[in-house]
Design a protein around this motif. Structure first.
Motif, PDB file in Angstrom:
ATOM      1  N   GLY A  27       0.836  -1.191   0.000  1.00 37.54           N
ATOM      2  CA  GLY A  27       0.000   0.000   0.000  1.00 37.54           C
ATOM      3  C   GLY A  27       0.872   1.243   0.000  1.00 37.54           C
ATOM      4  O   GLY A  27       1.918   1.272   0.649  1.00 37.54           O
ATOM      5  N   VAL A  28       0.443   2.268  -0.734  1.00 38.65           N
ATOM      6  CA  VAL A  28       1.186   3.526  -0.765  1.00 38.65           C
ATOM      7  C   VAL A  28       0.321   4.641  -0.184  1.00 38.65           C
ATOM      8  O   VAL A  28      -0.895   4.488  -0.044  1.00 38.65           O
ATOM      9  N   GLU A  86      -1.856  -2.679 -10.303  1.00 38.45           N
ATOM     10  CA  GLU A  86      -2.234  -1.534  -9.469  1.00 38.45           C
ATOM     11  C   GLU A  86      -3.726  -1.609  -9.185  1.00 38.45           C
ATOM     12  O   GLU A  86      -4.526  -1.873 -10.083  1.00 38.45           O
ATOM     13  N   PHE A  87      -4.111  -1.382  -7.939  1.00 38.34           N
ATOM     14  CA  PHE A  87      -5.512  -1.302  -7.533  1.00 38.34           C
ATOM     15  C   PHE A  87      -5.749   0.093  -6.986  1.00 38.34           C
ATOM     16  O   PHE A  87      -5.003   0.559  -6.121  1.00 38.34           O
ATOM     17  N   ARG A  88      -6.793   0.767  -7.486  1.00 40.06           N
ATOM     18  CA  ARG A  88      -7.127   2.104  -6.982  1.00 40.06           C
ATOM     19  C   ARG A  88      -8.629   2.306  -7.008  1.00 40.06           C
ATOM     20  O   ARG A  88      -9.347   1.685  -7.802  1.00 40.06           O
ATOM     21  N   SER A  89      -9.108   3.178  -6.138  1.00 41.14           N
ATOM     22  CA  SER A  89     -10.535   3.486  -6.069  1.00 41.14           C
ATOM     23  C   SER A  89     -10.924   4.339  -7.256  1.00 41.14           C
ATOM     24  O   SER A  89     -10.213   5.263  -7.639  1.00 41.14           O
ATOM     25  N   GLU A 124     -10.503  -0.218  -9.300  1.00 36.80           N
ATOM     26  CA  GLU A 124     -10.083  -0.363 -10.695  1.00 36.80           C
ATOM     27  C   GLU A 124      -8.679  -0.959 -10.673  1.00 36.80           C
ATOM     28  O   GLU A 124      -7.888  -0.664  -9.796  1.00 36.80           O
ATOM     29  N   GLN A 125      -8.383  -1.823 -11.629  1.00 41.99           N
ATOM     30  CA  GLN A 125      -7.044  -2.410 -11.658  1.00 41.99           C
ATOM     31  C   GLN A 125      -6.446  -2.301 -13.049  1.00 41.99           C
ATOM     32  O   GLN A 125      -7.160  -2.234 -14.033  1.00 41.99           O
ATOM     33  N   ARG A 126      -5.115  -2.258 -13.079  1.00 39.62           N
ATOM     34  CA  ARG A 126      -4.406  -2.253 -14.357  1.00 39.62           C
ATOM     35  C   ARG A 126      -3.044  -2.914 -14.163  1.00 39.62           C
ATOM     36  O   ARG A 126      -2.429  -2.800 -13.111  1.00 39.62           O
TER      37      ARG A 126
END
Length: 123
Positions: A44-45, A71-74, A84-86
């Protein structure tokens, strides 16, 4: 810097220096980090994103390189927002940005991490 495995046992940065005490199995911290190579790691960052990938290496400053990272982000700022993931590939995560780190571990390794944490807190 904190690294913890799935049960949530944090390891302080001094657990990764060569001058720190070893755990009950007399494994030095460098050997312990080598055992983590190519394990799945979730990092986590501080901006709220998470990266999952295979642990590739860590330098003396605590920067981590992950292979095959995702990467996972809201999507939205609201709390129950979907993630959302990429795919990113090979990434470097600076120690200054990292907030959490989880590693997949077996039960035996979780117990050895507990003993390492007890040695760190007693010194």
């Amino acid at each position: 810097m904190e690294i913890e495995e799935e049960s949530g046992i944090p390891l302080s940065h001094k657990g990764f220096t060569e001058q720190s005490p070893s755990n009950s199995n007399d494994m030095n911290p460098v050997a312990w980090v080598k055992k983590l190579l190519f394990r799945r790691m979730l990092v986590g960052v501080n901006d709220g994103r998470f990266f999952m990938g295979n642990f590739h290496c860590m330098d003396k400053q605590g920067n981590i390189i992950l292979q095959d990272a995702i990467e996972f982000r809201s999507v939205r700022r609201s709390s129950p927002s979907p993630m959302e993931q990429r795919g990113l590939g090979l990434i470097l995560i600076p120690s200054s940005c990292r907030t959490t780190c989880h590693v997949d571990c077996s039960v035996d390794e979780q117990l050895s991490l507990l003993s390492l944490e007890e040695v760190d807190s007693s010194s």
